[in-house]
Scaffold this motif. Structure first.
Motif, short mmCIF file in Angstrom:
data_model
loop_
_atom_site.label_atom_id
_atom_site.label_comp_id
_atom_site.label_asym_id
_atom_site.label_seq_id
_atom_site.Cartn_x
_atom_site.Cartn_y
_atom_site.Cartn_z
N ARG A 53 0.85 -1.21 0.00
CA ARG A 53 0.00 0.00 0.00
C ARG A 53 0.88 1.26 0.00
N ALA A 54 1.99 1.19 0.76
CA ALA A 54 2.89 2.35 0.84
C ALA A 54 3.60 2.58 -0.51
N HIS A 55 3.79 1.53 -1.26
CA HIS A 55 4.50 1.58 -2.53
C HIS A 55 3.57 2.01 -3.70
N ALA A 56 2.28 1.71 -3.52
CA ALA A 56 1.32 1.82 -4.63
C ALA A 56 1.17 3.22 -5.27
N PRO A 57 1.29 4.32 -4.50
CA PRO A 57 1.10 5.65 -5.13
C PRO A 57 2.11 5.96 -6.23
N ILE A 58 3.17 5.16 -6.35
CA ILE A 58 4.16 5.40 -7.39
C ILE A 58 3.53 5.39 -8.79
N LEU A 59 2.49 4.60 -8.96
CA LEU A 59 1.85 4.53 -10.28
C LEU A 59 1.34 5.92 -10.70
N HIS A 60 0.60 6.55 -9.82
CA HIS A 60 0.07 7.87 -10.19
C HIS A 60 1.20 8.89 -10.34
N LYS A 61 2.24 8.77 -9.48
CA LYS A 61 3.37 9.72 -9.56
C LYS A 61 4.02 9.62 -10.93
N VAL A 62 4.20 8.42 -11.43
CA VAL A 62 4.84 8.24 -12.74
C VAL A 62 3.94 8.82 -13.83
N LEU A 63 2.65 8.58 -13.74
CA LEU A 63 1.73 9.13 -14.76
C LEU A 63 1.75 10.65 -14.73
N GLN A 64 1.89 11.22 -13.52
CA GLN A 64 1.97 12.69 -13.42
C GLN A 64 3.26 13.22 -14.03
N GLU A 65 4.35 12.47 -13.84
CA GLU A 65 5.63 12.87 -14.46
C GLU A 65 5.50 12.87 -15.99
N VAL A 66 4.82 11.88 -16.49
CA VAL A 66 4.61 11.78 -17.95
C VAL A 66 3.77 12.98 -18.41
N GLU A 67 2.74 13.27 -17.65
CA GLU A 67 1.87 14.41 -17.99
C GLU A 67 2.69 15.71 -18.01
N TYR A 68 3.57 15.85 -17.01
CA TYR A 68 4.39 17.06 -16.92
C TYR A 68 5.33 17.14 -18.13
N TYR A 69 5.95 16.01 -18.45
CA TYR A 69 6.86 15.98 -19.59
C TYR A 69 6.12 16.40 -20.87
#
Ligand code: AMP
Length: 286
Positions: free
Chosen positions: A197-213
């Motif tokens: 559960r602590a690891h799971a938010p990484i998915l959204h963080k990566v998608l946000q990085e892609v959005e930012y890029y």
């Protein structure tokens, strides 16, 4: 809230209401409700006189029998949650009500929308989704249908089905409801371990990085965005990526250039603790 287990009692009830001109909003679910589901109910309540929620764990959309068996079914808690937001009607059918012997079911041309991503990973899944949503719509006959952006491909496929039916049913896409740390709410999240559960938010963080890029670069390239995402997943120890796709939001075809599209969406599934975590971000819609 009125609760119905059979098609005939539900239809009798709804018939009286529609006859007096009441507008019906419909929210199909598989239960194990969370705030994401309740947001769909609340949106439906704002735009309709009567809101019908269905809870039905649809066996035809599970390609993994173990997943079907393990699917949570906290029906008392669900009923309380629906009552707490003022949902008017709960439809809680058994499998035999939805798929009676001799039921005639139409075939739909899904225009290839069911082949990539979830379709590739879960053969037959969308056939089952289309079957159940068609059947539920035929029973409830709503004016508007509410579905989550969380299941973007499912939304696209149901939109395609409704176009073919020429049904006049309005389809509303409700944005993804997330936990404070960004994890998209899902009935399956309860299966994560504490570490998972602590690891799971990484998915959204990566998608946000892609959005930012994509939105900060003068000439972003889908292939580079994908490389960036895979690097980030690797850095954070994510080993199992079911898929990561940057697609056109209408055709769901992989984008090779952002210039080819007015509507780009990044969709991904990673697996943590054996739990498939599904998420997406709309990169742009021009
Ligand atoms: P399910 O019970 O998983 O079949 O979901 C029922 C509906 O709720 C579907 O239209 C989902 O897309 C939607 N939904 C599930 N999770 C979320 C969420 N986190 N935010 C918004 N909608 C959601």
């Amino acid at each position: 809230m009125e609760i119905f287990n059979t098609v005939s009692t539900l239809q009798q009830h709804l018939y009286q209401l529609t006859r007096s001109g009441k507008k019906i909003g419909f929210v199909p679910t598989m239960g194990a409700l969370h705030e994401g589901h309740l947001t769909l109910i609340l949106d439906a309540m704002e735009e309709n006189d009567i809101v019908v929620c269905s809870i039905f764990v649809n066996p035809t959309q599970f390609n993994d029998p173990n997943d079907l068996k393990k699917y949570p079914r906290p029906i008392e808690k669900d009923t309380q949650m629906l009552e707490s937001v003022g949902c008017h009607v709960l439809f809680l059918p058994e499998v035999e009500e939805i798929y009676p012997a001799g039921l005639v079911e139409p075939e739909f041309d899904l225009n290839g929308l069911d082949t990539p991503m979830e379709g590739a990973k879960r053969p037959g899944h969308f056939k089952g989704v289309v079957r159940v949503v068609y059947r539920l719509l035929d029973i409830v006959k709503p004016d508007s249908l509410y579905m989550g952006q969380k299941d973007f491909q499912q939304y696209s496929i149901i939109a395609q089905m409704l176009r073919q039916l020429n049904s006049g049913i309005r389809l509303v896409m409700v944005p993804i409801v997330r936990e404070i740390d960004g994890l998209a709410m899902s009935s399956r999240n309860v299966r994560l371990s504490k570490e998972g559960r602590a690891h799971a938010p990484i998915l959204h963080k990566v998608l946000q990085e892609v959005e930012y890029y994509v939105n900060s670069q003068p000439f972003p390239i889908p292939h580079k965005a994908t490389e960036l995402a895979f690097d980030l997943f690797k850095q954070h120890g994510i080993e199992q990526i079911d898929y990561f796709e940057i697609v056109d939001g209408n055709s769901l075809k992989t984008l090779h250039s952002f210039e080819d599209s007015h509507f780009a969406v990044v969709c991904a599934v990673i697996v943590i603790d054996g739990v498939r975590l599904l998420d997406n971000v709309i990169l742009f819609e021009k």
